[in-house]
Write an enzyme that holds these catalytic residues in place. Structure first.
Site, short mmCIF file in Angstrom:
data_model
loop_
_atom_site.label_atom_id
_atom_site.label_comp_id
_atom_site.label_asym_id
_atom_site.label_seq_id
_atom_site.Cartn_x
_atom_site.Cartn_y
_atom_site.Cartn_z
N TYR A 125 -25.51 13.70 7.05
CA TYR A 125 -26.00 12.49 7.71
C TYR A 125 -27.52 12.40 7.63
O TYR A 125 -28.08 11.40 7.19
CB TYR A 125 -25.57 12.47 9.19
N HIS A 126 -28.20 13.46 8.05
CA HIS A 126 -29.65 13.41 8.11
C HIS A 126 -30.30 13.46 6.72
O HIS A 126 -31.46 13.10 6.57
CB HIS A 126 -30.17 14.54 8.99
N HIS B 27 -38.39 14.75 13.10
CA HIS B 27 -38.11 13.67 12.15
C HIS B 27 -39.41 13.33 11.43
O HIS B 27 -40.21 12.52 11.90
CB HIS B 27 -37.55 12.45 12.87
N TYR C 220 -22.81 8.99 20.88
CA TYR C 220 -23.76 10.11 20.91
C TYR C 220 -24.63 9.93 22.14
O TYR C 220 -25.41 8.97 22.21
CB TYR C 220 -24.58 10.09 19.62
N ASP D 279 -40.71 16.81 17.96
CA ASP D 279 -40.02 15.84 17.10
C ASP D 279 -40.09 16.29 15.64
O ASP D 279 -41.17 16.40 15.05
CB ASP D 279 -40.68 14.46 17.25
N LYS E 44 -47.90 15.97 13.50
CA LYS E 44 -46.63 15.81 14.22
C LYS E 44 -46.71 16.64 15.51
O LYS E 44 -46.30 17.79 15.55
CB LYS E 44 -45.47 16.31 13.37
#
Length: 672
Positions: free
Chosen positions: A171-172, A546, A17, A544, A540
């Site tokens: 995945y996340h 996440h 990646y 981003d 935040k």
């Protein structure tokens, strides 16, 4: 039978990646990786590209080229794939909200190369549900987002038949705390929502349903519990077989095949003793390669140092070599499924399958995956699961070598010069990218670009497929921010539920436990300050998305007695400071994992000082190299926390201490 007589399976696609700085720098990296034996490309886009902003937008500040490559227009896409024949390449693009746009750019570049579009192979991730739940690069509300996904799928079936238009991505979800059952059930519920929408569109004849189902692929996570993870893959395949046969009537076994790629778990990579990440990565890879009947079709591995910062080309090469040694030196590919007939494996698969089907029924009863997103159910369950996992780690019930067990270590030669053990992006890169963007705008046919954007808005206000209008925008030199901006005007934007308020208590105030002490400290401090409760703003800044760490801090602070102000992701420093002043908070906590901390944190500090709130303590958490942490503290940050600081209750205690220091209160000694 000797080795030469055995049939040997073809290895899976091997990817890393990758993408950073500029299209030209990323192109050079791709060509080097392909020369090293990588068999497919996996493109990482930067956050402005993922969220539909041009590099000169205020929210893009500090984010350009950080976590991926900036692609703002057709010229960037040309540069990204220079001297790489797309007709012979298998390209995965991790892109979701702006997936249609990036696929349009890719298609136009392929056309310019003279490629036969029917031979293009690759994948656009294009799974917006997991963006609402875990990764935060969503733009539009669920309804319009599902329409974009549907339009892309019908376009590819008719024009790019070998392309995977969606990569249902669990995945996340695991990165956000999902259990194996949640990972399976949420991903399958998403797939059902997407396929139902595609078939309800009326654009796919019944006789071609199997073609659509056959192009659906998945992107999953594999954690270090590799037996459980392998069983999860088998359960995925079993449920997909059932759904495609019973719900959609697909007769061809090849079209019912569960096709998945994998990146192994990054959540479990540690900053402490990072060399241990190598064996973690190997174990996680075995989960998706050992079993032939549940083997991944494509694998990409993180690098050992991703918990420290951006991997270097050498680090990525190491991860590629791990795959190559298994595929080419071992005898793994010479045998049928070595777990066939195992009672242990079958019992675990059956249990996971049953629990996942039950959760899928629950989601269906709510109206499906999209309704469960909008209600906040899915997000709150993930936040709760993650909080429970963190609590187990802190209590020592879940052991992580080098973090909460076997913590003593020799000096690590890999990180002796920590600042040289990761790759850094030149801060001047952003200005160059912005200058090139403005030159592109100045050099294009502005009238043609404006006309295609008007046509896009008109198409968005109607009901037709948006892909044709998007391809015309790409050809006309429209930029990423302009394309997304036109759709924002029609569709609006969406702020996903945070899941914080609905998360149950993860760490109770048990007598003698650390939480009891921290809760007592917070109460005494609030009493001394003459306020009902201490107030913490969790912010935040930047792009981003996440938010897992921010959410866990917010939940634990709430449980410790704080009043928590958390407005979710994607805020400007100006908005954060405005909220801090309006809510009269006692501390500001900033969470940044994208590398933009050097730009955004000083901006917050300067704005607080300008507003007369310079004494308000600011703490920062994220993937922050040591040199950057020292610079932030020198700039006025009270404390910096990185992944090695896994004790969230201790972090909340430190926040109380910083509030006391800022308010000139005496140190507090409180027993649990």
């Amino acid at each position: 039978m000797n080795t030469t007589e055995r049939h040997r399976d073809r290895p899976w696609l091997m990817r890393t990646y990758a993408g950073h700085s500029t299209a030209e720098a990323s192109n050079e990296l791709y060509r080097r990786n392909l020369a090293k034996g990588q068999t497919g490309l996996s493109v990482a886009f930067d956050l402005p590209t993922q969220t539909g902003y041009d590099p000169d937008h205020v929210l893009a500040r500090g984010e350009v080229g950080r976590v991926g490559v900036p692609v703002s227009h057709l010229g960037d896409m040309r540069g990204l794939f220079r001297d790489i024949p797309l007709e012979r390449m298998n390209t995965s693009m991790t892109i979701n909200a702006t997936a249609m746009w990036l696929l349009a750019l890719y298609q136009v570049v392929a056309e310019e190369q003279g490629a036969d579009l029917t031979r293009l192979q690759g994948t656009t991730q294009n799974d917006i549900v997991k963006e609402y739940l875990s990764r935060g690069t969503h733009v539009f509300p669920p309804g319009p987002s599902l329409r974009l996904t549907t339009d892309m799928i019908t376009h590819t079936v008719n024009h790019l038949p070998r392309w995977n238009p969606i990569n249902i991505c669990s995945y996340h979800l695991q990165e956000a705390g999902a259990t194996p059952v949640q990972e399976i059930s949420y991903a399958m519920s998403t797939a059902i929502a997407v396929l139902d929408a595609v078939f309800a569109s009326g654009r796919i004849p019944d006789e071609r349903r199997g073609e659509v189902v056959g192009r659906i692929s998945f992107f999953v996570n594999a954690g270090v519990r590799f037996i459980e993870e392998m069983c999860k893959m088998r359960a995925f395949a079993r449920i997909w077989e059932q759904v495609t046969r019973e719900r959609y009537g697909v007769d061809d076994p090849k079209q019912r095949r569960f096709r998945y790629g994998v990146q192994v778990n990054s959540l479990g990579l540690t900053e402490a003793q990072p060399e241990n990440n190598v064996q973690r990565i190997v174990l996680e890879m075995l989960a998706v390669t050992l079993s032939k009947d549940a083997r991944a079709r494509a694998v990409q591995l993180p690098a050992w140092n991703e918990a420290l910062g951006l991997p270097r080309p050498w680090d990525q090469q190491w991860s590629l070599r791990i795959q190559q040694v298994l595929a080419h030196e071992s005898d793994l590919l010479e045998y049928e499924d070595i777990f066939a007939g195992s009672r242990v494996i079958e019992a675990k698969v059956a249990a996971l399958t049953g629990e996942a089907l039950a959760e899928m029924e629950r989601i269906a009863g709510m109206g499906g995956a999209m309704a469960a997103v909008e209600s906040g159910y899915l997000k709150s369950r993930l936040v709760a699961s993650h909080a429970e996992r963190r609590a187990r780690i802190e209590a020592g019930e879940e052991k992580i070598v080098g973090v909460n067990v076997f913590e003593s270590t020799e000096e690590n030669p890999l990180t002796a010069d920590l600042d040289a053990a990761i790759m850094t992006v030149d801060p001047a890169n952003e200005a160059r990218v912005v200058a090139e963007l403005r030159a592109w705008r100045a050099g294009r046919d502005g009238e043609r670009a404006a006309d295609t954007l008007a046509a896009l808005r008109k198409a968005a206000a109607g009901t037709g497929n948006l892909m044709a209008a998007t391809v015309e925008c790409a050809r006309a030199g429209v930029t990423t921010g302009e394309w997304a901006g036109a759709l924002r005007e029609v569709f609006g934007e969406f702020r996903a539920p945070t899941g914080v308020s609905g998360a149950p208590v993860a760490v109770t105030e048990r007598a003698g436990a650390p939480m009891a002490r921290v809760r007592r400290m917070a109460a005494l401090t609030a009493a001394e300050l003459g306020c009902g409760r201490l107030r913490l703003l969790v912010g935040k800044p930047g792009l981003d998305g996440h938010s897992n760490g921010a959410e866990q801090i917010a939940v634990r602070a709430r449980d410790a007695g704080f009043e928590v102000v958390y407005q979710g992701i994607r805020l400007t420093p100006e908005q954060i400071v405005s909220a801090a002043l309006a809510e009269d908070v006692h501390c500001v906590g900033l969470s940044i994992l994208s590398g933009s901390h050097a730009e955004l944190v000083p901006d917050v500090l300067e704005r607080l000082r300008a507003a007369g709130a310079g004494d308000l303590p600011v703490i920062v958490g994220g993937i922050i190299p040591g040199a950057d942490a020292r610079a932030l503290r020198a700039a006025g940050v009270a404390a910096v926390f990185t992944p090695k600081d896994f004790g969230i209750t201790e972090i909340i205690g430190r926040i109380v201490e910083e509030i006391r220091t800022a308010n000139e209160l005496d140190p507090l000694e409180v027993s649990a």
